[in-house]
Design an enzyme around this catalytic site. Structure first.
Site, PDB file in Angstrom:
ATOM      1  N   TYR A 192     -24.297 -34.627  19.933  1.00  0.00           N
ATOM      2  CA  TYR A 192     -25.084 -34.813  21.166  1.00  0.00           C
ATOM      3  C   TYR A 192     -24.684 -36.059  21.951  1.00  0.00           C
ATOM      4  O   TYR A 192     -25.393 -36.438  22.886  1.00  0.00           O
ATOM      5  CB  TYR A 192     -26.576 -34.977  20.841  1.00  0.00           C
ATOM      6  CG  TYR A 192     -27.148 -34.053  19.811  1.00  0.00           C
ATOM      7  CD1 TYR A 192     -27.238 -32.678  20.039  1.00  0.00           C
ATOM      8  CD2 TYR A 192     -27.647 -34.543  18.614  1.00  0.00           C
ATOM      9  CE1 TYR A 192     -27.799 -31.833  19.086  1.00  0.00           C
ATOM     10  CE2 TYR A 192     -28.210 -33.710  17.657  1.00  0.00           C
ATOM     11  CZ  TYR A 192     -28.276 -32.354  17.902  1.00  0.00           C
ATOM     12  OH  TYR A 192     -28.838 -31.541  16.964  1.00  0.00           O
ATOM     13  N   GLY A 226     -41.783 -32.660  19.283  1.00  0.00           N
ATOM     14  CA  GLY A 226     -41.044 -33.066  20.472  1.00  0.00           C
ATOM     15  C   GLY A 226     -41.217 -34.478  20.969  1.00  0.00           C
ATOM     16  O   GLY A 226     -40.398 -34.933  21.779  1.00  0.00           O
ATOM     17  N   TYR A 236     -33.118 -36.179  11.433  1.00  0.00           N
ATOM     18  CA  TYR A 236     -31.925 -35.383  11.784  1.00  0.00           C
ATOM     19  C   TYR A 236     -30.638 -36.135  11.433  1.00  0.00           C
ATOM     20  O   TYR A 236     -29.652 -36.078  12.153  1.00  0.00           O
ATOM     21  CB  TYR A 236     -31.951 -34.991  13.264  1.00  0.00           C
ATOM     22  CG  TYR A 236     -33.212 -34.251  13.634  1.00  0.00           C
ATOM     23  CD1 TYR A 236     -33.469 -32.998  13.101  1.00  0.00           C
ATOM     24  CD2 TYR A 236     -34.174 -34.803  14.477  1.00  0.00           C
ATOM     25  CE1 TYR A 236     -34.642 -32.310  13.399  1.00  0.00           C
ATOM     26  CE2 TYR A 236     -35.346 -34.129  14.780  1.00  0.00           C
ATOM     27  CZ  TYR A 236     -35.569 -32.884  14.237  1.00  0.00           C
ATOM     28  OH  TYR A 236     -36.721 -32.217  14.533  1.00  0.00           O
ATOM     29  N   PRO A 245     -44.845 -32.498  14.759  1.00  0.00           N
ATOM     30  CA  PRO A 245     -43.899 -33.588  15.011  1.00  0.00           C
ATOM     31  C   PRO A 245     -42.934 -33.790  13.848  1.00  0.00           C
ATOM     32  O   PRO A 245     -43.331 -33.739  12.687  1.00  0.00           O
ATOM     33  CB  PRO A 245     -44.806 -34.819  15.161  1.00  0.00           C
ATOM     34  CG  PRO A 245     -46.012 -34.495  14.345  1.00  0.00           C
ATOM     35  CD  PRO A 245     -46.209 -33.003  14.470  1.00  0.00           C
ATOM     36  N   GLY A 246     -41.680 -34.004  14.181  1.00  0.00           N
ATOM     37  CA  GLY A 246     -40.682 -34.334  13.172  1.00  0.00           C
ATOM     38  C   GLY A 246     -40.183 -35.749  13.413  1.00  0.00           C
ATOM     39  O   GLY A 246     -40.580 -36.710  12.761  1.00  0.00           O
ATOM     40  N   ARG A 247     -39.332 -35.864  14.441  1.00  0.00           N
ATOM     41  CA  ARG A 247     -38.667 -37.137  14.738  1.00  0.00           C
ATOM     42  C   ARG A 247     -39.635 -38.325  14.833  1.00  0.00           C
ATOM     43  O   ARG A 247     -39.358 -39.398  14.313  1.00  0.00           O
ATOM     44  CB  ARG A 247     -37.915 -36.982  16.059  1.00  0.00           C
ATOM     45  CG  ARG A 247     -37.017 -38.142  16.392  1.00  0.00           C
ATOM     46  CD  ARG A 247     -36.452 -38.028  17.822  1.00  0.00           C
ATOM     47  NE  ARG A 247     -36.091 -36.703  18.198  1.00  0.00           N
ATOM     48  CZ  ARG A 247     -34.847 -36.204  18.170  1.00  0.00           C
ATOM     49  NH1 ARG A 247     -33.845 -36.951  17.789  1.00  0.00           N
ATOM     50  NH2 ARG A 247     -34.612 -34.958  18.548  1.00  0.00           N
ATOM     51  N   CYS A 299     -11.166 -36.577   9.915  1.00  0.00           N
ATOM     52  CA  CYS A 299     -10.038 -36.257  10.785  1.00  0.00           C
ATOM     53  C   CYS A 299     -10.479 -35.461  12.009  1.00  0.00           C
ATOM     54  O   CYS A 299     -10.183 -34.270  12.141  1.00  0.00           O
ATOM     55  CB  CYS A 299      -8.997 -35.494   9.991  1.00  0.00           C
ATOM     56  SG  CYS A 299      -8.536 -36.420   8.532  1.00  0.00           S
TER      57      CYS A 299
HETATM   58  N1  LLP Z   1     -41.270 -27.343  15.758  1.00  0.00           N
HETATM   59  C1  LLP Z   1     -40.225 -26.564  16.031  1.00  0.00           C
HETATM   60  C2  LLP Z   1     -40.433 -25.135  16.176  1.00  0.00           C
HETATM   61  C3  LLP Z   1     -38.949 -27.127  16.190  1.00  0.00           C
HETATM   62  O1  LLP Z   1     -37.932 -26.334  16.489  1.00  0.00           O
HETATM   63  C4  LLP Z   1     -38.768 -28.522  16.042  1.00  0.00           C
HETATM   64  C5  LLP Z   1     -37.449 -29.128  16.187  1.00  0.00           C
HETATM   65  C6  LLP Z   1     -39.891 -29.300  15.717  1.00  0.00           C
HETATM   66  C7  LLP Z   1     -41.132 -28.677  15.589  1.00  0.00           C
HETATM   67  C8  LLP Z   1     -39.811 -30.793  15.549  1.00  0.00           C
HETATM   68  O2  LLP Z   1     -39.455 -31.406  16.738  1.00  0.00           O
HETATM   69  P1  LLP Z   1     -39.412 -33.008  16.878  1.00  0.00           P
HETATM   70  O3  LLP Z   1     -40.834 -33.505  16.805  1.00  0.00           O
HETATM   71  O4  LLP Z   1     -38.602 -33.529  15.766  1.00  0.00           O
HETATM   72  O5  LLP Z   1     -38.792 -33.235  18.188  1.00  0.00           O
HETATM   73  N2  LLP Z   1     -31.096 -32.049  15.597  1.00  0.00           N
HETATM   74  C9  LLP Z   1     -31.654 -32.490  16.860  1.00  0.00           C
HETATM   75  C10 LLP Z   1     -33.105 -32.115  17.001  1.00  0.00           C
HETATM   76  C11 LLP Z   1     -33.360 -30.638  16.819  1.00  0.00           C
HETATM   77  C12 LLP Z   1     -34.820 -30.278  16.904  1.00  0.00           C
HETATM   78  C13 LLP Z   1     -35.037 -28.889  16.443  1.00  0.00           C
HETATM   79  N3  LLP Z   1     -36.407 -28.450  16.446  1.00  0.00           N
HETATM   80  C14 LLP Z   1     -31.430 -33.992  17.002  1.00  0.00           C
HETATM   81  O6  LLP Z   1     -30.816 -34.576  16.113  1.00  0.00           O
HETATM   82  O7  LLP Z   1     -31.820 -34.587  17.998  1.00  0.00           O
END
Ligand code: LLP
EC number: 4.1.1.20
Length: 430
Positions: free
Chosen positions: A332, A252, A386, A290-292, A358
């Site tokens: 978004y 997050g 993403y 963490p992802g993003r 389109c």
């Molecule tokens: N853990 C869980 C259970 C999650 O659902 C997610 C993201 C993460 C970790 C990683 O979260 P981050 O650190 O990346 O915030 N497609 C959207 C974002 C969707 C996130 C879904 N879950 C975008 O492009 O902003």
């Protein structure tokens, strides 16, 4: 007299993406070299940026017991995964497909957590066979299925419940997950009861408590609203003799797309451990997903201007990337910076940057002042997370190639799809 070039802006992915002599580079590779050699649309990642992002977590952790499980849904290219595996990351997976990718790069199963609301029995079997660290279970029904599958295999499944703490993550509603009305997790009020159910099931071992409240958080306080509720729950479980070994706070942490100043891993961890110690729960191990924040600013999307169209109400730059390549603006209304690879002198005009698909939702950026001509290549910033991961084949468009820059070298880490790839597997009626 020569017209002055505009001062080059600092990209969101600075210092890994920056201008040198008015040409945009990824590390030591000029991006126009890649665009011309490999074609566009093209995703370009920086290996040093991945390492840099990882380092912000590693140095924040120090000697504290924290396992970082990269939320690989953000970018699951094998080269990205392999890099994080080498650096010692675990992985947060949400499907059997992601498990396959993680295992393919040699991830240690003991560092894999399996999240997601809809795990199927075959996915549970595969994850149990691999001996993952933990299943983050999101409903009572899932607990029963997991226990049955584990019993069939003659093993016990390690579980956390994903608790929904009902806090407002103050982010876009589509990426907020910790509110009552979201489909995710088990309501905090029912969590104790559902843990009792878990304890009664023969195929399960309770190991943790999990939550994930949303994505692109730019304020740290929602984490702590959630944390206090989770620690209360852990106390209550303790009183019933249910011992929790780890607390998973999900992912997050936000990134800078434009002018955000997201909290750092250091700020998050310092305060989490301060709270754990203050509440006598310093023995807990922490998991983060963490992802993003690990990949978002480690990539750009290169796209070539096909046409400039000066309509009555708007000016359009029609480019060769589209919503199928980068869905975030359409879905978004997300902001991504857009910069030319070789800024031109001259007057800037306000453009909407749009793709060829389109749909009116097919835009990448709106109202951007640019001095550009047909054939110029643009970099869409913050396209490491993403972005390619959410690409589709809408309008029968082949998905882009991906390349990883490493110093002065680069490696194509995913070939551009071909039109034959797109037709494979389909057939007409006999
Ligand atoms: N853990 C869980 C259970 C999650 O659902 C997610 C993201 C993460 C970790 C990683 O979260 P981050 O650190 O990346 O915030 N497609 C959207 C974002 C969707 C996130 C879904 N879950 C975008 O492009 O902003």
């Amino acid at each position: 007299m020569t017209a002055a070039f505009p001062t080059p802006p600092e990209l969101a992915g600075h210092p890994y993406f920056q201008y040198r002599n008015n040409v945009l580079y990824a590390e030591d590779v000029p991006l126009d070299h890649l665009a011309h050699g490999l074609g566009t649309p093209l995703y370009v990642y920086s290996r040093a940026a991945l390492k840099g992002a990882w380092e912000t977590y590693r140095s924040a952790i120090g000697q504290r017991p924290v396992l970082v499980c990269y939320g690989m849904k953000a970018n699951s290219n094998l080269a990205v995964l392999k890099e994080f595996a080498r650096l010692g990351a675990g992985f947060d997976i949400v499907s059997g497909g992601e498990l396959k990718r993680a295992l393919a790069v040699g991830a240690e199963p003991s560092k894999i957590v399996f999240s997601g609301v809809g795990k199927q029995a075959w996915e549970m079997r595969a994850a149990l066979a691999a001996q993952v660290k933990c299943f983050n279970v999101e409903s009572e029904a899932e607990l029963h299925r997991l226990s049955d599958v584990a019993e069939e295999l003659g093993v016990r499944a390690p579980v956390s419940l994903r608790v929904n703490p009902d806090v407002d993550a103050q982010t876009h509603p589509y990426i907020s997950t910790g509110l009552k009305e979201n489909k995710f997790g088990i309501a905090i009020e029912s969590a104790l009861d559902v843990y009792r159910v878990a304890q009664s099931l023969p195929g399960l071992d309770i190991v943790g408590v999990d939550c994930h409240i949303g994505s692109q958080l730019t304020d740290i306080s929602p984490y702590f609203d959630a944390l206090e509720k989770l620690l209360d729950l852990i106390d209550a479980l303790d009183q019933e003799g249910i011992r929790i070994a780890h607390l998973d706070l999900g992912g997050g942490l936000g990134i800078r797309y434009t002018d955000e100043t997201p909290p750092s891993p250091q700020a998050l961890l310092d305060r989490v451990f301060e709270r754990l110690n203050a509440r006598g729960q310093g023995h807990l191990h922490l998991v983060l997903e963490p992802g993003r924040s690990l990949v978002g600013n480690a990539g750009v999307l290169l796209t070539t201007v096909q046409y400039l169209k000066h309509a009555e109400a708007r000016n359009f730059a029609i480019v060769d990337a589209a919503m199928n390549d980068l869905l975030r603006p359409a879905l978004y209304e997300a902001f991504h910076g857009v910069q030319p690879l070789r800024p031109r002198a001259g007057d800037q005009v306000e453009y909407d940057i749009v793709g060829p698909v389109c749909e009116s939702a097919d835009w990448l950026a709106r109202q951007r002042k640019l001095a550009i001509q047909q054939g110029d290549v643009l970099a869409v910033e913050s396209a490491g997370a993403y972005s390619m991961a959410m690409a589709s084949n809408y309008n029968t468009r082949a998905r882009a190639a991906e390349v990883m820059v490493d110093g002065a070298n680069y490696h194509v880490v995913r070939q551009r799809e071909t039109l034959d790839d797109l037709l494979r597997g389909e057939s007409t009626l006999p």
